[in-house]
Structures are given as C-alpha cells and as structure tokens.
Design an enzyme around this catalytic site. Sequence first.
Site, short mmCIF file in Angstrom:
data_model
loop_
_atom_site.label_atom_id
_atom_site.label_comp_id
_atom_site.label_asym_id
_atom_site.label_seq_id
_atom_site.Cartn_x
_atom_site.Cartn_y
_atom_site.Cartn_z
N ARG A 101 1.79 1.76 -6.88
CA ARG A 101 0.58 2.52 -6.63
C ARG A 101 0.84 4.01 -6.79
NH1 ARG A 101 -1.29 2.37 -0.32
NH2 ARG A 101 0.68 2.94 0.62
N THR A 105 -3.52 8.75 -5.34
CA THR A 105 -4.85 8.13 -5.39
C THR A 105 -4.84 6.71 -4.86
OG1 THR A 105 -4.46 7.19 -7.58
CG2 THR A 105 -5.35 9.44 -7.49
N ASP A 196 5.60 -0.14 5.64
CA ASP A 196 5.70 -0.53 4.23
C ASP A 196 6.35 -1.91 4.15
OD1 ASP A 196 6.96 -0.87 1.55
OD2 ASP A 196 6.02 1.07 1.21
N ASP A 199 9.52 -2.25 1.90
CA ASP A 199 10.69 -1.60 2.50
C ASP A 199 11.23 -2.42 3.67
OD1 ASP A 199 10.76 0.53 0.79
OD2 ASP A 199 9.70 1.91 2.13
N1 URA Z 1 1.38 -1.32 1.53
C1 URA Z 1 2.20 -1.50 2.58
O1 URA Z 1 3.33 -1.98 2.42
N2 URA Z 1 1.78 -1.13 3.80
C2 URA Z 1 0.55 -0.61 4.02
O2 URA Z 1 0.21 -0.31 5.17
C3 URA Z 1 -0.30 -0.44 2.91
C4 URA Z 1 0.14 -0.80 1.68
#
Ligand code: URA
Length: 205
Positions: A101, A105, A196, A199
């Site tokens: 992403r 944006t 995330d 992660d």
């Molecule tokens: N992607 C993620 O890993 N966590 C979020 O909160 C939003 C998108």
Amino acid sequence: MSLTVLDHPLAKHYLTVLRDKGTMPEEFRSAARRLCYFLTLEATRDLPVNERPVETPLEATTGFETSKVVAIAVLRAGLGLLDAVIDLIPYVKVGFAGVQRNEETAEPIEYYFKPPDLERATVLVLEPMLATGGSLSWAIGKAKASGASRITALCVVAAPKGVARIEREHPDVRIVVAALDRDLNDHFYIRPGLGDMGDRLFGTT
Ligand code: URA
C-alpha cells in the site's frame, strides 16, 4: 453484501491474543491459525456439496463431497490464515495476490497476481486486515476478472470504512470477520486493531 461477525468464545480468546501487544510472533502465528479455523467454518457454511455413494463396513449409504474451493492469500498477512484453510478444506487450490500500500494514500500498488483456475469455484480471499478496503477491493476485482463469481473474504479485523468500500464496490461479496473495530488512525491502521499483521506474524517490527 453480507457481513458476518464471529460470535464464539474461542474466537474471542484467540483474537485477544492477537490484539495483545505482548504476544510474540510464534504465539501470534498459532493464534492466527486457530482463529482462522472459525473463519473458515463460517465462510464455508453454504459451500455446495455433491452426493457420492460410500460403503461403510456395514452397508452402502449416501455420502457427500465438497465442491471446488480456491483460496487467494493477499501477501503477506494473508499467509497467516492459509495453514488453517489448507488444513480444513479438501483439495483446496491456492493463489497469491501481491499488493503493497502507498503509505500516503493507502491505495494498493499491485506487484503479483497468480490464481489457479477460478471457473465454478467458491473463492475465499484471505485478507486479515480490512482497513480502507483498497487491497481487498483490488484482489476481489482481479479474482472477478479471472472468472470468480462466488467470493467470500476472510478477515480478522475490519474497520467500518473498509466494509463500506467493499459494500459499494463489490456488493455481491460476503465478508466473514472476527471483529468490527471502531475506526482508522491517521496512518490507516485499524483501532483498536492489532497493529501491523504482517510485521507481527513475521517478527519484522
Ligand atoms: N494492515 C495492518 O496490518 N494493520 C492495520 O491496522 C491496517 C492494515
């Protein structure tokens, strides 16, 4: 579009393990896999089955076998849901959708899309974090362009904004999610969320 939010004590437990910032990657992966069993059961509730004869040790009877299912894992967080899907769904075929992403944006930048044959398949798109909906909407669009017509998204946490986008852009798609959270922060992360997902799965924080 239909939205199903899981309501099961074990699913709530595993989701809480995922939310906890103290959970380390090994336990995080295990909780994601276990939670995904519940998502998969719910997502396949209406999966068509075909009758097939079967011989028990006592006599012949009518059995059933499931129809064709394809899972598409959105890289990389979708990998955290894949083991449970492969474990539960007979003969499932797997495709991958690579999307990054744009950090400003939150719009998707595609780098890979390789599905198996999607004709007449029930397609499960594995996208754990439905935040703005950009990645999921893109993956669904690609799957449709490759012949998919019966699509369910499996998500761990969704934000209202992402759900609204899928409803607008893909009203025919079903979403199964473990929790519908409050909103997004300025960096498009879901709140309260779990951080995330990629992660946390792969220890890259
Ligand atoms: N992607 C993620 O890993 N966590 C979020 O909160 C939003 C998108």
